[in-house]
Design a protein around this motif. Structure first.
Motif, PDB file in Angstrom:
ATOM      1  N   ASN A   1       1.169  -1.818   0.538  1.00 40.15           N
ATOM      2  CA  ASN A   1       1.714  -0.484   0.341  1.00 40.15           C
ATOM      3  C   ASN A   1       2.543  -0.071   1.551  1.00 40.15           C
TER       4      ASN A   1
ATOM      5  N   GLN B   1       6.036   8.771   2.684  1.00 39.91           N
ATOM      6  CA  GLN B   1       6.004   7.331   2.871  1.00 39.91           C
ATOM      7  C   GLN B   1       7.113   6.895   3.805  1.00 39.91           C
TER       8      GLN B   1
ATOM      9  N   TYR C   1       0.843  -0.323   8.592  1.00 44.79           N
ATOM     10  CA  TYR C   1      -0.031   0.846   8.719  1.00 44.79           C
ATOM     11  C   TYR C   1       0.118   1.524  10.078  1.00 44.79           C
TER      12      TYR C   1
ATOM     13  N   LYS D   1      -5.634   5.654   5.829  1.00 45.40           N
ATOM     14  CA  LYS D   1      -6.750   6.033   4.968  1.00 45.40           C
ATOM     15  C   LYS D   1      -7.458   4.752   4.543  1.00 45.40           C
TER      16      LYS D   1
ATOM     17  N   SER E   1      -9.746   4.056   2.397  1.00 41.97           N
ATOM     18  CA  SER E   1      -9.927   3.801   0.968  1.00 41.97           C
ATOM     19  C   SER E   1      -8.657   3.192   0.355  1.00 41.97           C
ATOM     20  N   SER E   2      -7.495   3.747   0.699  1.00 43.49           N
ATOM     21  CA  SER E   2      -6.234   3.207   0.185  1.00 43.49           C
ATOM     22  C   SER E   2      -5.981   1.807   0.743  1.00 43.49           C
ATOM     23  N   TYR E   3      -6.260   1.652   2.020  1.00 43.25           N
ATOM     24  CA  TYR E   3      -6.103   0.350   2.673  1.00 43.25           C
ATOM     25  C   TYR E   3      -7.005  -0.690   2.026  1.00 43.25           C
TER      26      TYR E   3
ATOM     27  N   THR F   1      -8.307  -0.675  -0.986  1.00 39.75           N
ATOM     28  CA  THR F   1      -7.829  -0.965  -2.337  1.00 39.75           C
ATOM     29  C   THR F   1      -6.676  -1.962  -2.302  1.00 39.75           C
ATOM     30  N   ALA F   2      -5.751  -1.771  -1.373  1.00 46.40           N
ATOM     31  CA  ALA F   2      -4.613  -2.685  -1.251  1.00 46.40           C
ATOM     32  C   ALA F   2      -5.061  -4.072  -0.863  1.00 46.40           C
TER      33      ALA F   2
ATOM     34  N   ARG G   1      -3.852  -1.605  -8.125  1.00 45.08           N
ATOM     35  CA  ARG G   1      -3.119  -0.585  -7.373  1.00 45.08           C
ATOM     36  C   ARG G   1      -2.722   0.594  -8.249  1.00 45.08           C
TER      37      ARG G   1
ATOM     38  N   ARG H   1      -4.529   3.796  -7.919  1.00 47.62           N
ATOM     39  CA  ARG H   1      -4.177   4.718  -6.834  1.00 47.62           C
ATOM     40  C   ARG H   1      -2.660   4.751  -6.728  1.00 47.62           C
TER      41      ARG H   1
ATOM     42  N   ILE I   1       1.257   5.336  -6.133  1.00 53.86           N
ATOM     43  CA  ILE I   1       2.063   5.834  -5.012  1.00 53.86           C
ATOM     44  C   ILE I   1       3.454   6.114  -5.528  1.00 53.86           C
TER      45      ILE I   1
END
Length: 384
Positions: free
Chosen positions: A16, A25, A83, A89, A91-93, A95-96, A373, A376, A378
């Protein structure tokens, strides 16, 4: 001409985009040379593993199986590139990361695991109790973690995925909030020290037998730590390399200007290793600088690494890495030892392997990654 921005693909890792401080972003250019470099490494590792099925494996021309250390360095650089601590974050990291590695990891684990129960395969030296415990730890990719894991993986290349998972979960979040040394000489010293320790541990304590699915006890407990430590050191070196890239310091300038010297040195190490004059693991000293050199997209070597063919290999590099051993075992079962193959069998094997690598990417890796993905979403922004 408007610049091309990529969301969700940075150096072939499918990650991401980062977020800037105000929550928007941050667009990142793809570093195509690093994608190609990853593809070159994955292909060379596959060829090195294929040679193991030959009786004349020693001194074989493809001995770059230790390019897995390059993967660790690339991962440390890539995550640092993507990053930022102010917008990170977990949780997002997470998930990726799961979307990136787990679907194909699980698929190859189940395919390779089917051979454990295959009646034609003799696994008398691999007790059922060990197989069950190894399976339980392989499911969450923990079996190469020291102390809790045995190091056994039914798809042999998957050991490095377990080590990377350790770096993803524990190491990178810590590095993200650390301030890298401000002095260029100190950064250089840290990179050299990390590479030196990694090399020393590998040469002294690496024991490939700990990864075999059978009863085995290494002579020293360090043998169970080598892979995790070399992964952590290579990953940290990649984090430092990113700081050099970010600051465009003297190390970056040297690597960009003398990229040809780095590549020639890598070739010399392989040549000397082929003649038994040096351990091929010495390449670990050059990997951080090769990564840094490849970030200069104006150099001839970077343009070569970024060509369409190598770039495509980089895009499917994870599929190459995770499926090649399973493909080779199936080819052996179908056609016998490679030394007995005819030219037509070799041609068919190459076509089949290429097809499996490509299909596994487009049919398993990419759809599963996108589906995870999508949970979540984006929203991409237009570059300003």
């Amino acid at each position: 001409m408007r610049p091309t921005f990529l969301l969700g693909q940075v150096v072939g890792d499918g990650m991401n985009p980062t977020m800037v401080g105000n929550g928007r972003q941050e667009m990142r250019f793809e570093l195509r040379a690093l994608t190609g470099f990853r593809g070159l490494a994955a292909t060379t590792i596959a060829l090195a593993h294929f040679q193991k099925f030959y009786p004349t494996y020693l001194n074989a021309p493809f001995m770059w199986h230790n390019a897995v250390d390059l993967f660790f360095c690339l991962s440390g650089f890539t995550l640092s590139y993507v990053y930022r601590p102010e917008s990170f974050k977990f949780s997002s990291y997470l998930t990726a990361r799961v979307a990136r590695i787990y679907p194909l990891y699980l698929a190859t684990l189940l395919i390779a695991g089917a051979t454990i129960a295959w009646p034609a395969v003799d696994h008398t030296a691999y007790p059922a109790r060990n197989a069950f415990s190894d399976f339980v730890l392989q499911i969450p990719a923990l079996n190469s973690w020291p102390i809790i894991g045995s190091g056994v993986h039914w798809d042999p290349p998957a050991w490095s995925i377990s080590v990377e998972w350790l770096c993803y979960l524990l190491l990178f979040p810590l590095l993200l909030v650390q301030r890298a040394p401000s002095s260029t000489p100190i950064r250089l010293l840290c990179i050299v020290v990390l590479s030196s320790i990694s090399y020393s541990l590998f040469v002294r304590y690496f024991d490939s037998n700990v990864m075999l699915p059978q009863r085995y006890q290494a002579q020293t407990q360090w043998s169970y730590w080598v892979n995790s430590l070399r992964g952590a050191f290579g990953f940290t070196a990649g984090w430092l390399v990113f700081r050099c890239f970010e600051k465009r310091d003297g190390i970056y300038v040297f690597c960009a200007r003398f990229h040809w010297l780095i590549w020639c040195s890598m070739g010399l190490i392989v040549a000397f290793a082929y003649c038994d004059h040096i351990n091929p693991q010495a390449l670990v000293f050059l990997f951080p600088f090769a990564v840094l050199a490849a970030t200069d997209q104006t150099s001839a070597s970077s343009r070569l690494l970024g060509t369409k063919g190598l770039h495509f290999l980089g895009v499917i590099s994870y599929s190459i890495y995770m499926t090649h051993f399973v493909v080779f075992v199936c080819l052996l079962d179908a056609f016998g030892p490679p030394a007995t193959w005819t030219i037509s069998i070799y041609a068919a094997a190459i076509i089949l392997a290429a097809a499996v690598f490509t299909i596994s990417y487009f049919m398993i890796e990419k759809p599963a990654r996108d589906a995870i993905r999508a949970q979540r979403p984006i929203r991409p922004l237009r570059p300003e």
